[in-house]
Design a protein around this motif. Sequence first.
Motif, mmCIF file in Angstrom:
data_model
loop_
_atom_site.group_PDB
_atom_site.id
_atom_site.type_symbol
_atom_site.label_atom_id
_atom_site.label_comp_id
_atom_site.label_asym_id
_atom_site.label_seq_id
_atom_site.Cartn_x
_atom_site.Cartn_y
_atom_site.Cartn_z
ATOM 1 N N UNK A 103 0.856 -1.183 0.000
ATOM 2 C CA UNK A 103 0.000 0.000 0.000
ATOM 3 C C UNK A 103 0.893 1.235 0.000
ATOM 4 N N UNK A 104 0.675 2.146 -0.913
ATOM 5 C CA UNK A 104 1.459 3.378 -0.936
ATOM 6 C C UNK A 104 0.869 4.374 0.043
ATOM 7 N N UNK A 105 1.661 5.394 0.386
ATOM 8 C CA UNK A 105 1.176 6.375 1.363
ATOM 9 C C UNK A 105 -0.051 7.115 0.858
ATOM 10 N N UNK A 106 -0.211 7.239 -0.462
ATOM 11 C CA UNK A 106 -1.386 7.894 -1.026
ATOM 12 C C UNK A 106 -2.654 7.082 -0.844
ATOM 13 N N UNK A 107 -2.493 5.756 -0.651
ATOM 14 C CA UNK A 107 -3.642 4.878 -0.478
ATOM 15 C C UNK A 107 -4.039 4.711 0.983
ATOM 16 N N UNK A 108 -3.174 5.078 1.899
ATOM 17 C CA UNK A 108 -3.424 4.881 3.321
ATOM 18 C C UNK A 108 -4.576 5.766 3.785
ATOM 19 N N UNK A 109 -5.448 5.205 4.611
ATOM 20 C CA UNK A 109 -6.563 5.967 5.178
ATOM 21 C C UNK A 109 -6.653 5.697 6.670
ATOM 22 N N UNK A 110 -7.404 6.564 7.337
ATOM 23 C CA UNK A 110 -7.653 6.424 8.770
ATOM 24 C C UNK A 110 -9.058 6.954 9.024
ATOM 25 N N UNK A 111 -9.748 6.361 9.969
ATOM 26 C CA UNK A 111 -11.069 6.868 10.353
ATOM 27 C C UNK A 111 -10.941 8.316 10.829
ATOM 28 N N UNK A 112 -11.907 9.125 10.474
ATOM 29 C CA UNK A 112 -11.895 10.534 10.851
ATOM 30 C C UNK A 112 -11.824 10.715 12.360
ATOM 31 N N UNK A 113 -12.637 9.983 13.118
ATOM 32 C CA UNK A 113 -12.631 10.154 14.578
ATOM 33 C C UNK A 113 -11.277 9.791 15.181
ATOM 34 N N UNK A 114 -10.638 8.764 14.666
ATOM 35 C CA UNK A 114 -9.308 8.392 15.165
ATOM 36 C C UNK A 114 -8.290 9.476 14.834
ATOM 37 N N UNK A 115 -8.358 10.036 13.618
ATOM 38 C CA UNK A 115 -7.420 11.100 13.258
ATOM 39 C C UNK A 115 -7.595 12.297 14.186
ATOM 40 N N UNK A 116 -8.838 12.731 14.419
ATOM 41 C CA UNK A 116 -9.086 13.887 15.288
ATOM 42 C C UNK A 116 -8.548 13.648 16.697
ATOM 43 N N UNK A 117 -8.711 12.432 17.187
ATOM 44 C CA UNK A 117 -8.249 12.102 18.533
ATOM 45 C C UNK A 117 -6.732 11.960 18.572
ATOM 46 N N UNK A 118 -6.155 11.193 17.641
ATOM 47 C CA UNK A 118 -4.707 10.994 17.618
ATOM 48 C C UNK A 118 -3.966 12.308 17.400
ATOM 49 N N UNK A 119 -4.519 13.208 16.568
ATOM 50 C CA UNK A 119 -3.864 14.492 16.280
ATOM 51 C C UNK A 119 -4.164 15.533 17.361
ATOM 52 N N UNK A 120 -4.824 15.112 18.422
ATOM 53 C CA UNK A 120 -5.117 15.969 19.575
ATOM 54 C C UNK A 120 -5.999 17.169 19.224
ATOM 55 N N UNK A 121 -6.883 16.977 18.250
ATOM 56 C CA UNK A 121 -7.868 18.004 17.919
ATOM 57 C C UNK A 121 -9.138 17.803 18.747
ATOM 58 N N UNK A 122 -9.242 16.647 19.403
ATOM 59 C CA UNK A 122 -10.345 16.328 20.309
ATOM 60 C C UNK A 122 -9.751 15.697 21.563
ATOM 61 N N UNK A 123 -10.327 16.015 22.714
ATOM 62 C CA UNK A 123 -9.803 15.504 23.993
ATOM 63 C C UNK A 123 -10.004 14.011 24.170
ATOM 64 N N UNK A 124 -11.161 13.511 23.712
ATOM 65 C CA UNK A 124 -11.469 12.092 23.856
ATOM 66 C C UNK A 124 -11.983 11.548 22.529
ATOM 67 N N UNK A 125 -11.995 10.247 22.419
ATOM 68 C CA UNK A 125 -12.515 9.616 21.199
ATOM 69 C C UNK A 125 -14.009 9.913 21.058
ATOM 70 N N UNK A 126 -14.743 9.961 22.167
ATOM 71 C CA UNK A 126 -16.173 10.291 22.120
ATOM 72 C C UNK A 126 -16.397 11.695 21.560
ATOM 73 N N UNK A 127 -15.576 12.651 21.989
ATOM 74 C CA UNK A 127 -15.683 14.023 21.470
ATOM 75 C C UNK A 127 -15.352 14.030 19.977
ATOM 76 N N UNK A 128 -14.346 13.259 19.576
ATOM 77 C CA UNK A 128 -13.978 13.171 18.164
ATOM 78 C C UNK A 128 -15.125 12.600 17.337
ATOM 79 N N UNK A 129 -15.800 11.576 17.861
ATOM 80 C CA UNK A 129 -16.946 10.987 17.160
ATOM 81 C C UNK A 129 -18.072 12.002 17.039
ATOM 82 N N UNK A 130 -18.314 12.764 18.089
ATOM 83 C CA UNK A 130 -19.361 13.787 18.047
ATOM 84 C C UNK A 130 -19.019 14.870 17.022
ATOM 85 N N UNK A 131 -17.758 15.291 16.987
ATOM 86 C CA UNK A 131 -17.331 16.297 15.998
ATOM 87 C C UNK A 131 -17.583 15.786 14.579
ATOM 88 N N UNK A 132 -17.283 14.507 14.357
ATOM 89 C CA UNK A 132 -17.421 13.930 13.024
ATOM 90 C C UNK A 132 -18.881 13.727 12.634
#
Length: 99
Positions: free
Chosen positions: A1-30
């Motif tokens: 898989x090339x880096x252009x093909x790689x994906x991540x769930x939106x809620x996980x990205x928001x949480x891992x990138x510290x744009x949301x405090x918790x995974x629940x908050x990230x899910x609500x944002x999404x």
Amino acid sequence: MTSGDATMRLDRFLWFARLARTRDVAQAMACDGHLRIDGRPIDRAHAPVRIGNILTFFHGGRVRVLRVEALPLRRGPASEALACYQELALSQAEIGSHP
């Protein structure tokens, strides 16, 4: 898989990138329908995020526009999280055209 093909769930990205405090908050944002990926409204937490996507959302009292630079492997320290996206500035013309 090339880096252009790689994906991540939106809620996980928001949480891992510290744009949301918790995974629940990230899910609500999404799921609230106010977040956009490349200009398309998103209403599901499992929407795929890829490197190069532009995320637009209201956060911390302002509209944030971010370009995804990397998909994080974990929720690490803030310095690691900041390397996953680049903050883009809205031009005055774009700000004036939004209701």
